[in-house]
Scaffold this active site. Structure first.
Site, PDB file in Angstrom:
ATOM      1  CB  SER A  53      -0.914  -0.023   1.223  1.00  0.00           C
ATOM      2  OG  SER A  53      -1.888   0.991   1.110  1.00  0.00           O
ATOM      3  CD  GLU A  54      -1.002   5.771  -2.847  1.00  0.00           C
ATOM      4  OE1 GLU A  54      -0.666   5.609  -4.020  1.00  0.00           O
ATOM      5  OE2 GLU A  54      -1.869   6.604  -2.490  1.00  0.00           O
ATOM      6  CG  ASN A  55      -1.054   3.945   3.248  1.00  0.00           C
ATOM      7  OD1 ASN A  55      -1.128   3.071   2.391  1.00  0.00           O
ATOM      8  ND2 ASN A  55      -1.697   3.851   4.389  1.00  0.00           N
ATOM      9  CB  SER A  95       5.958   3.768   0.403  1.00  0.00           C
ATOM     10  OG  SER A  95       4.954   3.081  -0.283  1.00  0.00           O
TER      11      SER A  95
END
Lengths: 228, 231, 231, 228
Positions: A53-55, A95
């Protein structure tokens, strides 16, 4: 098993399951916001697919049980999720270093438009003053494979087109298109249909697609995913 | 099921080809993947380009590859030390090329390689011999040089604990170049003291994420392996 | 003795000047330093340039500063959301400038600002509207754009636990933009749930090192403070 | 208290103590290899100075007791050290982001030569084929203040010169020079002597310095550091 004509194609969760089927054991896969986030809930049993997940999270698990939500544990759509054993947390810069550095095997993303050459438009509609790019441009240049996961049409208008009229996210980046109606590969020879959703004919699909489609050389699969 | 563990270091390094670019972690002997280096000495791949901070600091580091005539080029910040004699000799007779990069520039070039950044400007080495021949530009009234990313075919990493997915934690300053080199190679090989079950490492405390590690060797198994081979 | 703790958020943000550049951590409401934002709404500094990923996601985020007419420019990746109406109105009447940066480019520009790198090349946004007008260059057969570092006068950060030196740990995905923004401001102000004794945080597990945090506010103390002020 | 003429100036540990005196409470300070590493052992009581080591450590403490050495806990010179409570570990790339990003209040470094304008040469002697730059170039561009900590002369040759003849580490970067003989500030007006070590006269110092020295406007301190 062709379903009742009233319900043609895959539901959102069936579509997410169809994408999940094609994610390979051991892959690291980013999930974008929208329908792609559903993929986390339908990873096939026995397959270890590590979701990103990009976060700042690797090892994303399915939605939590009601009452178990933790607002410090969210996905790219800011929805509560869970962490699988083996998961880890890191910063947004780490990330995106992971994304842009080419370390993810695939990203599953939504789209406004996709062209016959795999150009993607997903961040801005023509008359929107703002746009909302998020991580889409980084994912499209960074992930090894881009799988779109989307409704085949938007308000009756085809999203698969000869050429994108919306601002591009990235040119020639899309590898496969999974819609509620079909699985389509973007190839050197054009858009090749690999599979039709239940109740969908090639003609039905072509009518809803603003670019010429080809049938995969070995013929078309058509399965009810719920039977698998 | 994800399985990155190799039986021993010999098998983990077996496919390294002549001419490969190899990143080697560690800071002197601290966090040095010395067992992987020893296996590569046995394996014998030649014409290697080796990227590592300290070259002559310890005998079981990159110096061992140099002495075994496996290296054609070194990129480092600190070539000298008690075990630099073979490097000096080969540098002077022209059989090894040496590229000195300031330590922070070296670390940043490797980070850039892992992060998809092909080049960046840095104030380090501007107005010096190590900045000569490089493109320069003024930012904030200061001269900066353009530096290029480094990517390895392989990285040798030393970790403390790993899990089956390839997550790594380090022990204290053993960390040094290991986490950044892990991100910047096509194949990252880690030698570790221990392999634990998936889920045993603290998710807040994983310094190298599973995505960056492709092969794992547990050192005790390796030692047994070497005894078997030698016996 | 190092003492970074401020009595409340009002005192911690008191000196922020009109025209300041402010980095605001968080990803939507997750890891959002909403108490510092509320204090800055009370404080009233104007003509701010605000750098933050999501603008309209939640009402107690940067949207509150926009609605209070304190912002002249936004740099973000995701301006829209349920609380974006005031941003849209001010953007359309020309009172707010908007710079959209892809999320990874935004994060990297901030990291670069904290790391002394004034500019870097990235493949992200090449051949797109967001790459227009930027210097480009080919690397590895691919077009890249040159992006510039971002540095803030202040950063607002949300952490989980801090110690007196200013070391921070985060809780799960609360981390997001907070650690990178902490590195890139002249004054970094952190709101945290807890302040523990120096030495209580695991040295292997500190995500933001003490050097990056200049002011700390513990949220409970802050709430008491606000009650006192309001009472 | 002027010492016996046989022993003029500060010993290495006295010199390190003299540098440590000028490090302020709350500063973050990098220590280079050589004499600078001794500073960690002589931080004044009651002052919180957070020492940085380029290999990825903040909160460096003094040398360990004999038998307590841990080869996974070393300084920039690869010598065993200790970690203070509040200390932390991080990677070399994070460490140099901290250095180059301007976050350290001071770096204490060694030198081969330093010029009247604060040019520093510390990584290569003219006929050395190799050189050994380490982190010196990053520290000189990144730290807010550069304090040299070195012997005043090398084999009888002055290290403080009009112009460096050795390859530069960085131009105009040095703020202060602490030697076994004196404390000298690099200023717009030239090299200004602030303090003489025990037994050292200004003339004695100037004889061993290949650049003109000035006396600080308010006069010179001369103290026996051991008395403090």
């Amino acid at each position: 098993m062709v379903k009742d004509q009233q319900k043609v194609g895959w539901s959102k969760i069936e579509l997410a399951s169809r994408v999940a089927q094609d994610l390979e054991d051991g892959w690291f896969v980013n999930l974008g916001i929208g329908i792609p986030t559903l993929v986390a809930d339908v990873i096939p049993e026995g397959r270890e697919i590590i979701l990103h997940s990009e976060n700042g999270l690797l090892g994303l698990g399915p939605k939590p049980e009601p009452g178990q939500e933790d607002m410090d544990l969210v996905n790219a759509g800011k929805e509560p999720i869970t962490l699988k054993p083996g998961g880890s947390f890191f910063s947004q810069s780490d990330s995106f270093a992971m994304i842009r550095g080419g370390h993810l095997d695939a990203a599953v993303l939504g789209a406004f438009q996709v062209s016959i050459e795999g150009d993607l438009a997903s961040w801005k509609v023509p008359n929107d003053p703002l746009g909302r790019v998020g991580g889409a441009m980084d994912l499209t240049v960074g992930a090894k494979r881009i799988f779109l996961c989307m409704q085949h049409t938007s308000k009756g208008n085809p999203k698969i087109v000869e050429e994108c009229t919306y601002p591009l996210t990235a040119p020639r980046c899309v590898d496969r298109i999974y819609t509620d109606l079909a699985v389509i590969y973007v190839t050197e020879e054009g858009l090749v249909v690999h599979e039709l959703a239940p109740g969908v004919t090639f003609e039905y699909l072509q009518e809803r697609t603003a670019a010429p489609l080809k049938i995969h050389a070995t013929g078309l699969a058509q399965e009810d995913i719920l039977q698998q | 099921m994800i399985q990155k563990r190799f039986e021993n270091t010999a098998k983990a390094v077996a496919d390294i080809h002549d001419g490969a670019t190899l990143l080697v972690g560690g800071f002197g002997g601290s966090g040095l993947p010395s067992h992987l280096i020893a296996a590569l000495v046995d394996q014998g791949a030649k014409d290697l380009t080796v990227v590592s901070n300290n070259i002559g600091a310890v005998s079981d580091g990159v110096a061992a590859l140099i002495s075994n005539n496996q290296v054609k080029k070194i990129i480092c910040s600190f070539p000298v030390g008690p075990h630099a004699d073979d490097l000096i000799a080969r540098f002077q007779n022209g059989t090894i090329k040496l590229e000195i990069s300031p330590q922070g520039t070296l670390a940043e070039r490797i980070r850039a390689g892992g992060a998809g950044i092909p080049a960046f400007f840095t104030p380090t080495a501007a107005h010096t011999e190590l900045g000569e021949g490089k493109e320069t530009r003024m930012y904030n009234g200061r001269l900066h040089v353009l530096e290029q990313a480094i990517i390895g075919d392989y990285a040798f990493i030393k970790g403390y604990r790993a899990d089956r997915w390839g997550n790594l934690v380090y022990n204290k300053t053993q960390r040094n170049f290991n986490p950044v080199m892990a991100t910047a190679a096509k194949i990252t090989i880690a030698e570790v003291d221990e392999i634990v079950e998936v889920g045993e490492l603290d998710p807040e405390n994983i310094a190298t994420q599973s995505v960056y590690v492709h092969r794992l060797v547990k050192l005790e198994a390796e030692c047994e392996g070497r005894v078997l081979v030698n016996g």
